[in-house]
Design a protein around this motif. Structure first.
Motif, PDB file in Angstrom:
ATOM      1  N   UNK A 111      19.438  10.814  95.725  1.00 57.75           N
ATOM      2  CA  UNK A 111      19.395   9.453  96.246  1.00 57.75           C
ATOM      3  C   UNK A 111      19.228   8.451  95.108  1.00 57.75           C
ATOM      4  N   UNK A 112      19.425   7.181  95.440  1.00 58.95           N
ATOM      5  CA  UNK A 112      19.042   6.122  94.538  1.00 58.95           C
ATOM      6  C   UNK A 112      17.512   6.083  94.459  1.00 58.95           C
ATOM      7  N   UNK A 113      16.964   5.521  93.369  1.00 53.69           N
ATOM      8  CA  UNK A 113      15.495   5.407  93.282  1.00 53.69           C
ATOM      9  C   UNK A 113      14.931   4.656  94.486  1.00 53.69           C
ATOM     10  N   UNK A 114      13.890   5.185  95.081  1.00 51.57           N
ATOM     11  CA  UNK A 114      13.298   4.570  96.256  1.00 51.57           C
ATOM     12  C   UNK A 114      13.964   4.962  97.559  1.00 51.57           C
ATOM     13  N   UNK A 115      15.033   5.732  97.478  1.00 58.00           N
ATOM     14  CA  UNK A 115      15.772   6.224  98.645  1.00 58.00           C
ATOM     15  C   UNK A 115      16.184   5.101  99.597  1.00 58.00           C
ATOM     16  N   UNK A 116      16.841   4.041  99.094  1.00 53.86           N
ATOM     17  CA  UNK A 116      17.256   2.954  99.985  1.00 53.86           C
ATOM     18  C   UNK A 116      18.374   3.381 100.922  1.00 53.86           C
TER      19      UNK A 116
ATOM     20  N   UNK B  80      26.981  -0.509  94.068  1.00 53.47           N
ATOM     21  CA  UNK B  80      25.566  -0.815  94.011  1.00 53.47           C
ATOM     22  C   UNK B  80      24.859  -0.215  95.216  1.00 53.47           C
ATOM     23  N   UNK B  81      23.561   0.030  95.066  1.00 53.02           N
ATOM     24  CA  UNK B  81      22.797   0.724  96.100  1.00 53.02           C
ATOM     25  C   UNK B  81      22.612  -0.148  97.342  1.00 53.02           C
TER      26      UNK B  81
ATOM     27  N   UNK C 152      23.927   5.206  99.964  1.00 55.51           N
ATOM     28  CA  UNK C 152      22.649   5.535  99.349  1.00 55.51           C
ATOM     29  C   UNK C 152      22.591   6.850  98.611  1.00 55.51           C
ATOM     30  N   UNK C 153      23.692   7.595  98.549  1.00 58.34           N
ATOM     31  CA  UNK C 153      23.704   8.855  97.813  1.00 58.34           C
ATOM     32  C   UNK C 153      23.959   8.613  96.337  1.00 58.34           C
ATOM     33  N   UNK C 154      23.280   9.382  95.491  1.00 51.93           N
ATOM     34  CA  UNK C 154      23.571   9.374  94.069  1.00 51.93           C
ATOM     35  C   UNK C 154      24.572  10.464  93.749  1.00 51.93           C
TER      36      UNK C 154
ATOM     37  N   UNK D  28      24.983   5.544  86.800  1.00 52.08           N
ATOM     38  CA  UNK D  28      24.252   6.539  86.001  1.00 52.08           C
ATOM     39  C   UNK D  28      23.873   7.760  86.824  1.00 52.08           C
ATOM     40  N   UNK D  29      23.744   8.909  86.147  1.00 55.43           N
ATOM     41  CA  UNK D  29      23.372  10.152  86.815  1.00 55.43           C
ATOM     42  C   UNK D  29      21.869  10.351  86.854  1.00 55.43           C
TER      43      UNK D  29
END
Length: 346
Positions: free
Chosen positions: A128-133, A217-218, A260-262, A109-110
């Motif tokens: 980033x992914x939520x929470x910046x993992x 996956x993140x 970890x990049x969106x 998802x964007x």
């Protein structure tokens, strides 16, 4: 964060940065999707119904998973979609927007990540992914990767697949202090790569030819899945299918997710979510580099020459023609790269 770059004095930086801003003005600023390949050679107004648009917006995080969507919510969601993909923000299902809705794309998802804009108002759009993992192993960071021997593609040999991913991992390793090492141990590898069809047990079933090309996956999950139904290619001169998909382009994109990049709204970034059949986008853009370095720091050996070591030709189509900038896939120019290096050192 300390960056190790060749020094850039103020005068050359001012000149180069001016060209960089000019470039950005000229070229405005995570699954891949389509069904009818003729839409990539013909350009009629796309025929997409409102219910289909709503389903697409739901699929990629812009609308809730229900049918109770009022007109205001629909316009707001469509505007966010247009912003995230670097399209004119009209809030309407205009031809540009409908064309992008039909494009093959990454399945992630964007609209679920926090936007992070770089300084100097350079319109960076990495996210980033939520929470910046991120991967948090002890330094030096070494990540292993392996291929599922039970889940390969009939279009390419294991040797070709390994060669493609070796190049793709090398592009990211050249700009951050992370090493990627292939292993035969699929079970214990940090990054697990495989080609899967339909419902393959991760809750994100693939949808056949084109549509969603791949998903990841993140951190620190490490699963990188590609749709086995695609006609995967490494050489468009050999693979003549009109729906052929360049494996290296998708590999570079999905590895960005692994790290970890969106999705980026910069159309020439590797992390932009869509990719047309029979097109290539294998080089990291300034946006990709700045984004991933903000997570992991800078490779001390990172120089202009290492960034330019990747392929620098413009996007090639099967007939050897060049894709227009308006078609959304543009390669980094020397000016852009030089500006970024000076920008990081400034």
């Amino acid at each position: 964060m300390h960056h190790h770059h060749l020094p850039c004095n103020r005068k050359p930086f001012t000149t180069i940065f001016s060209f960089f801003l000019l470039y950005l003005n000229l070229h405005k600023l995570q699954t891949i999707e389509s069904r009818n390949p003729t839409q990539f050679t013909n350009n009629p107004t796309p025929d997409v119904s409102i219910p289909e648009i709503k389903l697409h917006l739901q699929r990629y995080g812009y609308l809730p998973q229900n049918n109770d969507v009022d007109d205001v919510s629909f316009v707001q969601a469509l505007s966010r979609y247009q912003k995230n993909l670097g399209l004119p923000i009209t809030g309407k299902p205009d031809p540009d927007t409908l064309s992008h809705i039909l494009l093959p794309r990454c399945g992630f998802p964007d609209d679920v990540v926090d936007h992070k804009t770089a300084p100097f108002h350079t319109r960076k759009k990495y996210v980033y992914f939520p929470g910046r993992p991120r991967w948090t192993k002890d330094a030096p960071l070494n990540l292993t990767y392996a291929f599922s021997q039970d889940n390969l593609t009939p279009y390419l040999t294991p040797t070709e697949i390994r060669r493609v991913f070796r190049r793709a991992f090398a592009k990211w390793a050249s700009v951050i202090p992370v090493s990627f090492v292939e292993t035969e141990d699929y079970v214990d590898a940090d990054i697990k790569i495989g080609f899967f069809a339909g419902d393959h047990g991760d809750g994100e079933p693939f949808d056949g030819v084109l549509g969603v090309l791949a998903h990841t996956f993140s951190p620190e999950n490490g699963r990188l899945h590609l749709d086995k139904a695609e006609t995967w290619a490494v050489d468009f001169d050999e693979e003549k299918s009109r729906v052929a998909v360049d494996l290296e382009s998708v590999a570079v994109h999905e590895i960005g997710h692994v790290l970890g990049l969106g999705h980026s709204s910069v159309k020439d970034a590797a992390m932009y979510p869509t990719l047309k059949p029979r097109s290539k986008k294998v080089n990291l853009n300034v946006d990709d580099v700045v984004g991933v370095q903000s997570l992991y720091g800078t490779n001390p050996n990172f120089t202009l020459s290492s960034l330019l070591a990747s392929e620098t030709s413009t996007t090639n189509l099967a007939d050897g023609s060049m894709m227009r900038p308006s078609e959304g896939i543009i390669y980094s120019t020397l000016t852009t790269v030089m500006a970024a290096l000076c920008f990081l050192n400034w």
